[in-house]
Write an enzyme that holds these catalytic residues in place. Structure first.
Site, PDB file in Angstrom:
ATOM      1  N   ASN A   1     -28.262  -9.458 -69.632  1.00 32.56           N
ATOM      2  CA  ASN A   1     -28.197  -9.396 -68.170  1.00 32.56           C
ATOM      3  C   ASN A   1     -29.036  -8.199 -67.721  1.00 32.56           C
ATOM      4  O   ASN A   1     -28.591  -7.058 -67.805  1.00 32.56           O
ATOM      5  CB  ASN A   1     -26.736  -9.236 -67.721  1.00 32.56           C
ATOM      6  CG  ASN A   1     -26.625  -9.061 -66.214  1.00 32.56           C
ATOM      7  OD1 ASN A   1     -27.573  -9.342 -65.474  1.00 32.56           O
ATOM      8  ND2 ASN A   1     -25.470  -8.589 -65.754  1.00 32.56           N
ATOM      9  N   TRP A   2     -30.237  -8.486 -67.266  1.00 31.20           N
ATOM     10  CA  TRP A   2     -31.164  -7.397 -66.890  1.00 31.20           C
ATOM     11  C   TRP A   2     -30.815  -6.772 -65.533  1.00 31.20           C
ATOM     12  O   TRP A   2     -31.427  -5.791 -65.144  1.00 31.20           O
ATOM     13  CB  TRP A   2     -32.599  -7.924 -66.859  1.00 31.20           C
ATOM     14  CG  TRP A   2     -33.167  -8.243 -68.205  1.00 31.20           C
ATOM     15  CD1 TRP A   2     -32.556  -8.111 -69.424  1.00 31.20           C
ATOM     16  CD2 TRP A   2     -34.482  -8.756 -68.483  1.00 31.20           C
ATOM     17  NE1 TRP A   2     -33.407  -8.502 -70.432  1.00 31.20           N
ATOM     18  CE2 TRP A   2     -34.593  -8.903 -69.879  1.00 31.20           C
ATOM     19  CE3 TRP A   2     -35.577  -9.103 -67.678  1.00 31.20           C
ATOM     20  CZ2 TRP A   2     -35.754  -9.379 -70.491  1.00 31.20           C
ATOM     21  CZ3 TRP A   2     -36.728  -9.582 -68.282  1.00 31.20           C
ATOM     22  CH2 TRP A   2     -36.812  -9.712 -69.685  1.00 31.20           C
ATOM     23  N   LYS A   3     -29.885  -7.375 -64.806  1.00 31.80           N
ATOM     24  CA  LYS A   3     -29.529  -6.887 -63.455  1.00 31.80           C
ATOM     25  C   LYS A   3     -30.811  -6.727 -62.631  1.00 31.80           C
ATOM     26  O   LYS A   3     -31.684  -7.584 -62.713  1.00 31.80           O
ATOM     27  CB  LYS A   3     -28.729  -5.587 -63.550  1.00 31.80           C
ATOM     28  CG  LYS A   3     -27.592  -5.675 -64.577  1.00 31.80           C
ATOM     29  CD  LYS A   3     -26.639  -4.534 -64.498  1.00 31.80           C
ATOM     30  CE  LYS A   3     -25.648  -4.614 -65.637  1.00 31.80           C
ATOM     31  NZ  LYS A   3     -24.478  -3.821 -65.450  1.00 31.80           N
TER      32      LYS A   3
ATOM     33  N   HIS B   1     -19.713 -11.986 -61.649  1.00 29.80           N
ATOM     34  CA  HIS B   1     -19.923 -10.673 -62.275  1.00 29.80           C
ATOM     35  C   HIS B   1     -19.236  -9.623 -61.400  1.00 29.80           C
ATOM     36  O   HIS B   1     -19.264  -9.706 -60.176  1.00 29.80           O
ATOM     37  CB  HIS B   1     -21.429 -10.381 -62.397  1.00 29.80           C
ATOM     38  CG  HIS B   1     -21.707  -9.189 -63.259  1.00 29.80           C
ATOM     39  ND1 HIS B   1     -21.534  -7.911 -62.795  1.00 29.80           N
ATOM     40  CD2 HIS B   1     -22.111  -9.077 -64.549  1.00 29.80           C
ATOM     41  CE1 HIS B   1     -21.826  -7.064 -63.782  1.00 29.80           C
ATOM     42  NE2 HIS B   1     -22.177  -7.745 -64.857  1.00 29.80           N
TER      43      HIS B   1
ATOM     44  N   GLU C   1     -20.021  -6.766 -60.505  1.00 32.69           N
ATOM     45  CA  GLU C   1     -20.870  -6.099 -59.496  1.00 32.69           C
ATOM     46  C   GLU C   1     -21.004  -6.969 -58.256  1.00 32.69           C
ATOM     47  O   GLU C   1     -21.093  -6.460 -57.137  1.00 32.69           O
ATOM     48  CB  GLU C   1     -22.243  -5.758 -60.114  1.00 32.69           C
ATOM     49  CG  GLU C   1     -22.117  -4.574 -61.065  1.00 32.69           C
ATOM     50  CD  GLU C   1     -23.172  -4.513 -62.155  1.00 32.69           C
ATOM     51  OE1 GLU C   1     -24.207  -5.199 -62.063  1.00 32.69           O
ATOM     52  OE2 GLU C   1     -22.932  -3.770 -63.132  1.00 32.69           O
TER      53      GLU C   1
ATOM     54  N   GLU D   1     -15.287  -9.143 -69.220  1.00 29.45           N
ATOM     55  CA  GLU D   1     -15.972  -7.873 -69.026  1.00 29.45           C
ATOM     56  C   GLU D   1     -15.037  -6.905 -68.294  1.00 29.45           C
ATOM     57  O   GLU D   1     -14.969  -6.919 -67.052  1.00 29.45           O
ATOM     58  CB  GLU D   1     -17.226  -8.071 -68.175  1.00 29.45           C
ATOM     59  CG  GLU D   1     -18.240  -9.004 -68.782  1.00 29.45           C
ATOM     60  CD  GLU D   1     -19.647  -8.694 -68.270  1.00 29.45           C
ATOM     61  OE1 GLU D   1     -20.505  -8.405 -69.103  1.00 29.45           O
ATOM     62  OE2 GLU D   1     -19.861  -8.700 -67.062  1.00 29.45           O
TER      63      GLU D   1
ATOM     64  N   GLY E   1     -21.468  -0.590 -68.035  1.00 29.67           N
ATOM     65  CA  GLY E   1     -22.442   0.445 -67.690  1.00 29.67           C
ATOM     66  C   GLY E   1     -21.902   1.856 -67.810  1.00 29.67           C
ATOM     67  O   GLY E   1     -22.523   2.807 -67.329  1.00 29.67           O
TER      68      GLY E   1
ATOM     69  N   SER F   1     -20.774  -2.388 -72.227  1.00 29.34           N
ATOM     70  CA  SER F   1     -21.378  -1.379 -73.106  1.00 29.34           C
ATOM     71  C   SER F   1     -21.508  -1.844 -74.558  1.00 29.34           C
ATOM     72  O   SER F   1     -21.296  -1.065 -75.485  1.00 29.34           O
ATOM     73  CB  SER F   1     -20.604  -0.053 -73.017  1.00 29.34           C
ATOM     74  OG  SER F   1     -20.649   0.448 -71.690  1.00 29.34           O
TER      75      SER F   1
ATOM     76  N   GLY G   1     -25.669  -5.767 -70.854  1.00 27.40           N
ATOM     77  CA  GLY G   1     -26.432  -5.202 -69.739  1.00 27.40           C
ATOM     78  C   GLY G   1     -27.457  -4.206 -70.242  1.00 27.40           C
ATOM     79  O   GLY G   1     -28.521  -4.568 -70.735  1.00 27.40           O
ATOM     80  N   GLY G   2     -27.119  -2.923 -70.152  1.00 20.95           N
ATOM     81  CA  GLY G   2     -28.055  -1.836 -70.467  1.00 20.95           C
ATOM     82  C   GLY G   2     -28.832  -2.017 -71.759  1.00 20.95           C
ATOM     83  O   GLY G   2     -30.064  -1.874 -71.782  1.00 20.95           O
TER      84      GLY G   2
HETATM   85  C1  PEP Z   1     -23.052  -6.433 -67.703  1.00 21.26           C
HETATM   86  O1  PEP Z   1     -23.679  -6.070 -66.734  1.00 21.26           O
HETATM   87  O2  PEP Z   1     -22.686  -7.599 -67.763  1.00 21.26           O
HETATM   88  C2  PEP Z   1     -22.756  -5.460 -68.760  1.00 21.26           C
HETATM   89  C3  PEP Z   1     -21.908  -5.804 -69.686  1.00 21.26           C
HETATM   90  O3  PEP Z   1     -23.400  -4.242 -68.694  1.00 21.26           O
HETATM   91  P1  PEP Z   1     -23.414  -3.094 -69.815  1.00 21.26           P
HETATM   92  O4  PEP Z   1     -23.704  -3.766 -71.144  1.00 21.26           O
HETATM   93  O5  PEP Z   1     -24.528  -2.167 -69.398  1.00 21.26           O
HETATM   94  O6  PEP Z   1     -22.071  -2.447 -69.803  1.00 21.26           O
END
Ligand code: PEP
Length: 255
Positions: free
Chosen positions: A13-15, A99, A101, A171, A177, A215, A236-237
């Site tokens: 997930n590049w956001k 999600h 966010e 999640e 994040g 994470s 994500g990251g």
């Molecule tokens: C996400 O945005 O779905 C996510 C899990 O982010 P991160 O891996 O950065 O915590």
């Protein structure tokens, strides 16, 4: 129904990242790694909306996932919206929905999410439905109730057959994040709860992939992948760094 294992998935997930040239380079590094390999894990990328049509037109063996869709469907006078139907016609067959966010920052309350689910499924998209509790909810001992409630909201708008097109991503909001990962045992515990809910409500339960997100990185991917009910990761990251993302893919491919 024949009982088979859920498919393994690792989804990046590049956001709202990165800029276009970097996105192309990142995409190329990932596809170079997976092309020609028979990985026992489906890799997918959820790039920013601005790049969806570009990447989906590359015709590569890697599904492109939208990060969100509109509450309206089809076409029409809806300036700025991206409908499930338009995505389907642009060769995008998957979308995230719910999600945290989107729930927390962009007003995705339950009725909006249910409309999005109906639009996605109605247009033939597969959904990756995100669930998870906040830190306050976990500390108050309500984590499982919250996740079950979110699953009930999903179930309320699905037919039995629709479950075939669903992936669930657990999640925990406090782990997204933040660098904090749920302990593998806690993540497994929640995944077992989700699996048990699904077993009570759909005959597709044992085929539905349950992804963990929060994470995930190379340092914790092997331990998470070893958990019985964790079928993959929503990353994500760490998905913005090709070598980290590839290590995570390998961890799940070797599960
Ligand atoms: C996400 O945005 O779905 C996510 C899990 O982010 P991160 O891996 O950065 O915590």
């Amino acid at each position: 129904m024949e009982k088979t294992s859920p498919k393994k998935w690792v989804i990046g997930n590049w956001k709202l990242n990165p800029y276009f040239q970097d996105a192309q380079a990142l995409f190329q590094s990932i596809t170079q790694h997976i092309e020609g390999q028979s990985l026992d894990c489906q890799v997918a990328i959820a790039p920013p909306t601005a790049y969806l049509a570009f990447f989906s037109a590359q015709n590569l063996p890697l599904p492109i996932v939208a990060q969100d869709i509109s509450i309206v469907n089809g076409t029409g006078a809806y300036t700025g919206e991206i409908s499930a139907d338009l995505l389907k016609h642009a060769n995008v067959n998957y979308t995230l929905i719910g999600h945290s966010e989107r729930r927390e920052l962009f007003g995705d309350h339950v009725e909006r999410l249910q409309q999005k689910i109906k639009n996605a499924i109605g247009s033939g998209l597969h959904i990756i439905y995100c669930v998870g509790e906040s830190l306050e909810q976990r500390e108050a001992g309500h984590a499982k109730d919250i996740v079950i409630q979110q699953l009930q909201e999903l179930k309320a708008v699905l037919s039995e057959d629709d479950w075939q097109n669903v992936i669930i991503a657990y999640e925990p909001i406090w782990a997204i994040g933040t660098g904090k990962t749920a302990l593998p045992q806690d993540a497994q515990d929640m995944h077992a709860t989700i699996r048990s809910y699904l077993q009570d409500h759909t005959t597709w339960a044992n085929r539905i992939s349950l992804l963990y997100g929060g994470s995930v990185k190379p340092e914790n991917a092997v331990e998470l992948a070893a958990c019985t009910d964790i079928d993959g990761a929503l990353v994500g990251g760490a998905s913005l760094d090709a070598s980290s993302f590839i290590s995570i893919i390998q961890a799940f491919a070797q599960k």
